[in-house]
Motif scaffolding. Structure first.
Motif, PDB file in Angstrom:
ATOM      1  N   LEU A  70       0.732  -1.088  -0.078  1.00 27.80           N
ATOM      2  CA  LEU A  70       0.024  -0.035  -0.106  1.00 27.80           C
ATOM      3  C   LEU A  70       0.722   1.310   0.071  1.00 27.80           C
ATOM      4  O   LEU A  70       0.533   2.343  -0.705  1.00 27.80           O
ATOM      5  N   GLU A  71       1.810   1.276   0.823  1.00 29.86           N
ATOM      6  CA  GLU A  71       2.590   2.523   0.954  1.00 29.86           C
ATOM      7  C   GLU A  71       3.518   2.676  -0.421  1.00 29.86           C
ATOM      8  O   GLU A  71       3.793   3.824  -0.828  1.00 29.86           O
ATOM      9  N   ARG A  72       3.854   1.642  -0.975  1.00 34.07           N
ATOM     10  CA  ARG A  72       4.539   1.780  -2.187  1.00 34.07           C
ATOM     11  C   ARG A  72       3.298   2.118  -3.493  1.00 34.07           C
ATOM     12  O   ARG A  72       3.999   2.328  -4.541  1.00 34.07           O
ATOM     13  N   GLY A  73       2.295   1.961  -3.326  1.00 37.78           N
ATOM     14  CA  GLY A  73       1.578   2.242  -4.330  1.00 37.78           C
ATOM     15  C   GLY A  73       1.114   1.093  -5.147  1.00 37.78           C
ATOM     16  O   GLY A  73       0.471   1.076  -6.322  1.00 37.78           O
ATOM     17  N   VAL A  74       1.467  -0.077  -4.847  1.00 40.83           N
ATOM     18  CA  VAL A  74       1.210  -1.247  -5.469  1.00 40.83           C
ATOM     19  C   VAL A  74      -0.384  -1.831  -5.732  1.00 40.83           C
ATOM     20  O   VAL A  74      -0.765  -2.057  -6.565  1.00 40.83           O
ATOM     21  N   LEU A  75      -0.561  -1.716  -4.211  1.00 42.45           N
ATOM     22  CA  LEU A  75      -2.106  -1.829  -4.082  1.00 42.45           C
ATOM     23  C   LEU A  75      -2.838  -0.612  -3.581  1.00 42.45           C
ATOM     24  O   LEU A  75      -2.126   0.411  -3.143  1.00 42.45           O
ATOM     25  N   VAL A  76      -4.052  -0.422  -3.760  1.00 39.95           N
ATOM     26  CA  VAL A  76      -4.973   0.498  -3.615  1.00 39.95           C
ATOM     27  C   VAL A  76      -6.023   0.001  -2.965  1.00 39.95           C
ATOM     28  O   VAL A  76      -6.805  -0.836  -3.617  1.00 39.95           O
ATOM     29  N   ARG A  77      -6.466   0.675  -1.966  1.00 39.24           N
ATOM     30  CA  ARG A  77      -7.566   0.390  -1.076  1.00 39.24           C
ATOM     31  C   ARG A  77      -8.850   1.138  -1.785  1.00 39.24           C
ATOM     32  O   ARG A  77      -8.793   2.115  -2.113  1.00 39.24           O
ATOM     33  N   VAL A  78      -9.831   0.154  -2.083  1.00 37.19           N
ATOM     34  CA  VAL A  78     -11.121   0.669  -2.938  1.00 37.19           C
ATOM     35  C   VAL A  78     -12.169   0.760  -2.005  1.00 37.19           C
ATOM     36  O   VAL A  78     -12.823   1.653  -2.166  1.00 37.19           O
ATOM     37  N   ALA A  79     -12.059  -0.053  -1.134  1.00 33.07           N
ATOM     38  CA  ALA A  79     -13.264  -0.248  -0.157  1.00 33.07           C
ATOM     39  C   ALA A  79     -12.644  -0.842   1.246  1.00 33.07           C
ATOM     40  O   ALA A  79     -11.779  -1.394   1.194  1.00 33.07           O
ATOM     41  N   GLU A  80     -13.348  -0.843   2.181  1.00 28.87           N
ATOM     42  CA  GLU A  80     -13.044  -1.494   3.618  1.00 28.87           C
ATOM     43  C   GLU A  80     -12.780  -2.854   3.127  1.00 28.87           C
ATOM     44  O   GLU A  80     -13.597  -3.510   2.712  1.00 28.87           O
ATOM     45  N   GLY A  81     -11.560  -3.290   3.356  1.00 32.53           N
ATOM     46  CA  GLY A  81     -11.338  -4.801   3.233  1.00 32.53           C
ATOM     47  C   GLY A  81     -11.069  -5.094   1.626  1.00 32.53           C
ATOM     48  O   GLY A  81     -10.968  -6.299   1.278  1.00 32.53           O
ATOM     49  N   LEU A  82     -11.125  -4.350   0.712  1.00 38.82           N
ATOM     50  CA  LEU A  82     -10.973  -4.358  -0.715  1.00 38.82           C
ATOM     51  C   LEU A  82     -10.026  -3.795  -1.291  1.00 38.82           C
ATOM     52  O   LEU A  82      -9.951  -2.399  -1.329  1.00 38.82           O
ATOM     53  N   PHE A  83      -8.872  -4.452  -1.753  1.00 42.82           N
ATOM     54  CA  PHE A  83      -7.692  -3.725  -2.498  1.00 42.82           C
ATOM     55  C   PHE A  83      -7.633  -4.400  -3.838  1.00 42.82           C
ATOM     56  O   PHE A  83      -7.944  -5.605  -4.127  1.00 42.82           O
ATOM     57  N   PHE A  84      -7.106  -3.380  -4.765  1.00 38.91           N
ATOM     58  CA  PHE A  84      -6.872  -3.802  -6.307  1.00 38.91           C
ATOM     59  C   PHE A  84      -5.266  -3.450  -6.447  1.00 38.91           C
ATOM     60  O   PHE A  84      -4.800  -2.652  -5.923  1.00 38.91           O
ATOM     61  N   HIS A  85      -4.641  -4.335  -7.346  1.00 38.16           N
ATOM     62  CA  HIS A  85      -3.181  -4.133  -7.833  1.00 38.16           C
ATOM     63  C   HIS A  85      -3.605  -2.646  -8.598  1.00 38.16           C
ATOM     64  O   HIS A  85      -4.588  -2.432  -9.348  1.00 38.16           O
ATOM     65  N   ARG A  86      -2.672  -1.839  -8.634  1.00 36.42           N
ATOM     66  CA  ARG A  86      -2.755  -0.437  -9.411  1.00 36.42           C
ATOM     67  C   ARG A  86      -2.931  -0.544 -10.776  1.00 36.42           C
ATOM     68  O   ARG A  86      -3.783   0.329 -11.427  1.00 36.42           O
ATOM     69  N   GLU A  87      -2.298  -1.582 -11.442  1.00 36.91           N
ATOM     70  CA  GLU A  87      -2.329  -1.787 -12.929  1.00 36.91           C
ATOM     71  C   GLU A  87      -3.828  -2.409 -13.137  1.00 36.91           C
ATOM     72  O   GLU A  87      -4.425  -1.878 -14.265  1.00 36.91           O
ATOM     73  N   ALA A  88      -4.218  -3.101 -12.495  1.00 38.71           N
ATOM     74  CA  ALA A  88      -5.566  -3.509 -12.627  1.00 38.71           C
ATOM     75  C   ALA A  88      -6.650  -2.465 -12.608  1.00 38.71           C
ATOM     76  O   ALA A  88      -7.629  -2.463 -13.303  1.00 38.71           O
ATOM     77  N   LEU A  89      -6.568  -1.724 -11.503  1.00 36.36           N
ATOM     78  CA  LEU A  89      -7.540  -0.604 -11.269  1.00 36.36           C
ATOM     79  C   LEU A  89      -7.112   0.569 -12.493  1.00 36.36           C
ATOM     80  O   LEU A  89      -8.002   0.968 -13.036  1.00 36.36           O
ATOM     81  N   GLU A  90      -6.106   0.715 -13.025  1.00 34.28           N
ATOM     82  CA  GLU A  90      -5.742   1.616 -14.275  1.00 34.28           C
ATOM     83  C   GLU A  90      -6.518   0.911 -15.449  1.00 34.28           C
ATOM     84  O   GLU A  90      -7.076   1.548 -16.318  1.00 34.28           O
TER      85      GLU A  90
END
Length: 108
Positions: free
Chosen positions: A4-24
Motif C-alpha cells: 500500500l505504501e509503495r502504491g502497488v495496491l490501492v484500497r478501494v473499499a473497506e477490506g477490498l484492495f486492487f493492484h494499481r495496474e488492474a485499477l488503471e
C-alpha cells in the motif's frame, strides 16, 4: 514499505484492495466505454470488466470518489459537461448520489 505504501495496491473499499495496474485497466475500459456510448449503465460495468457485482460496484464508487465519474440514476457518466447535460436530461429522476458530497462526508 508495504504494498500500500509503495502504491502497488490501492484500497478501494473497506477490506477490498486492487493492484494499481488492474485499477488503471478498469478505469481505461470505463472511460473508453463512456466515450463511445456516452454513459454506462451501472449494472453492465461487471460485464465490461468480466467480474462480479461484488467488485464492480465498489470500483464504480471508487471512480466516483476520484471524480472520474458521477452516477445519475442507473448510469455512470463523466464529470463536467456530460454531467451537466445528463442532469438536465434526467431532471426529476432519482439521483443515486453525488460523490462530491459523499467524499466530504455529506448526505445524498
Amino acid at each position: 514499505g508495504s504494498l500500500l505504501e509503495r502504491g502497488v495496491l490501492v484500497r478501494v473499499a473497506e477490506g477490498l484492495f486492487f493492484h494499481r495496474e488492474a485499477l488503471e485497466e478498469a478505469q481505461r475500459r470505463l472511460e473508453e466505454h463512456i466515450r463511445r456510448e456516452g454513459k454506462l449503465e451501472s449494472v453492465k460495468f461487471k460485464y465490461l470488466l468480466d467480474t462480479t457485482r461484488k467488485y464492480a460496484i465498489p470500483l464504480l464508487d471508487h471512480f466516483d470518489s476520484l471524480r472520474v465519474t458521477v452516477r445519475v440514476g442507473e448510469y455512470a457518466v463523466y464529470q463536467g459537461k456530460l454531467r451537466q447535460e445528463l442532469e438536465s436530461e434526467c431532471a426529476g429522476a432519482d439521483i443515486i448520489h453525488w460523490m462530491v458530497g459523499l467524499a466530504q462526508g455529506g448526505s445524498q
